[in-house]
Motif scaffolding. Structure first.
Motif, PDB file in Angstrom:
ATOM      1  N   GLU A   1      34.433   8.036  38.634  1.00 33.54           N
ATOM      2  CA  GLU A   1      35.159   8.353  39.914  1.00 33.54           C
ATOM      3  C   GLU A   1      36.641   8.442  39.570  1.00 33.54           C
ATOM      4  OE1 GLU A   1      36.146   6.069  44.208  1.00 33.54           O
ATOM      5  OE2 GLU A   1      34.515   5.466  42.910  1.00 33.54           O
ATOM      6  N   LEU A   2      37.334   9.588  39.769  1.00 32.84           N
ATOM      7  CA  LEU A   2      38.781   9.982  39.773  1.00 32.84           C
ATOM      8  C   LEU A   2      39.503   9.913  40.853  1.00 32.84           C
ATOM      9  CD1 LEU A   2      36.854  12.717  37.465  1.00 32.84           C
ATOM     10  CD2 LEU A   2      39.228  11.620  36.643  1.00 32.84           C
ATOM     11  N   GLU A   3      40.671   9.335  40.723  1.00 33.91           N
ATOM     12  CA  GLU A   3      41.529   9.309  41.761  1.00 33.91           C
ATOM     13  C   GLU A   3      42.862   9.809  41.218  1.00 33.91           C
ATOM     14  OE1 GLU A   3      41.931   5.363  43.414  1.00 33.91           O
ATOM     15  OE2 GLU A   3      40.003   5.156  43.794  1.00 33.91           O
ATOM     16  N   HIS A   4      43.569  10.454  42.241  1.00 38.78           N
ATOM     17  CA  HIS A   4      45.073  10.846  41.962  1.00 38.78           C
ATOM     18  C   HIS A   4      45.916  10.568  42.889  1.00 38.78           C
ATOM     19  CE1 HIS A   4      43.599  14.047  44.681  1.00 38.78           C
ATOM     20  NE2 HIS A   4      44.602  14.572  44.644  1.00 38.78           N
ATOM     21  N   TYR A   5      47.397  10.983  42.539  1.00 38.33           N
ATOM     22  CA  TYR A   5      48.454  10.820  43.438  1.00 38.33           C
ATOM     23  C   TYR A   5      48.598  12.360  43.900  1.00 38.33           C
ATOM     24  CZ  TYR A   5      52.477   8.803  45.294  1.00 38.33           C
ATOM     25  OH  TYR A   5      53.790   8.640  45.749  1.00 38.33           O
ATOM     26  N   PRO A   6      48.042  12.623  45.136  1.00 43.17           N
ATOM     27  CA  PRO A   6      48.354  13.710  45.815  1.00 43.17           C
ATOM     28  C   PRO A   6      49.779  14.301  45.694  1.00 43.17           C
ATOM     29  CG  PRO A   6      46.669  12.579  47.030  1.00 43.17           C
ATOM     30  CD  PRO A   6      47.226  11.732  46.115  1.00 43.17           C
ATOM     31  N   GLY A   7      49.920  15.682  45.482  1.00 40.54           N
ATOM     32  CA  GLY A   7      51.172  16.165  45.236  1.00 40.54           C
ATOM     33  C   GLY A   7      52.087  15.877  43.969  1.00 40.54           C
ATOM     34  N   MET A   8      51.785  14.702  43.561  1.00 40.86           N
ATOM     35  CA  MET A   8      52.506  14.340  42.219  1.00 40.86           C
ATOM     36  C   MET A   8      51.544  14.730  41.051  1.00 40.86           C
ATOM     37  SD  MET A   8      53.343  10.427  40.421  1.00 40.86           S
ATOM     38  CE  MET A   8      54.607  10.189  41.332  1.00 40.86           C
TER      39      MET A   8
END
Length: 159
Positions: A53-60
């Motif tokens: 499961e990959l999460e990210h900081y949207p925009g950044m």
């Protein structure tokens, strides 16, 4: 700094088509003589992993990938560059990341793709959680690897 080539950065849940992305860059210019692709896949870790499961900081995440891609475009004579990074639940065998570098000559395309992957591994704001096989097994966040940080040192300005 010369004009930068087209740079396409996408962070998305949906899968991507490697051939279509390569073809899109090939059509940018009749001077494209080399296209190098790197596709990162989810491994099953010898049957241990059920999903990643990959999460990210949207925009950044997009901004940092664009910054890294711009640095590659400034270092090598590229004609186009695409970086696609997926997020969400990804199962073994599925695509995670794609880098496509187009240039007149192979050396620049290979170097740029290699550079991008090294810096994506260490600088792009993504977090990975391993979902291990078996209902009783807990999910685990993946820690950064020290050897990844060592690898990026080869790109210092003295190269």
């Amino acid at each position: 700094m010369a004009d930068r080539p087209p740079i396409d950065v996408r962070v998305q849940a949906a899968d991507f088509d490697v051939a279509a992305e390569s073809e899109r860059l090939a059509r940018l210019s009749r001077n494209v003589g080399a296209i190098v692709t790197f596709t990162g896949l989810c491994r099953d870790e010898d049957g241990k992993l059920a999903a990643l499961e990959l999460e990210h900081y949207p925009g950044m995440a997009e901004a940092e990938i664009a910054r890294i891609a711009g640095e590659a475009a400034d270092r090598w004579p590229l004609l186009g560059l695409t970086v696609i990074h997926r997020y969400g639940r990804i199962h073994p065998g599925e695509n995670i990341v794609l880098v496509v570098a187009a240039s007149s000559h192979r050396e620049a395309a290979f170097a740029a793709a290699d550079f991008l992957m090294d810096f994506l591994k260490t600088r792009a704001p993504f977090w990975k959680k391993e979902h291990v096989a078996g209902a009783e097994a807990p999910s685990e966040w993946v820690s950064a690897k020290e050897n990844d940080d060592q690898t990026v040192k080869r790109w210092s300005s003295s190269d």
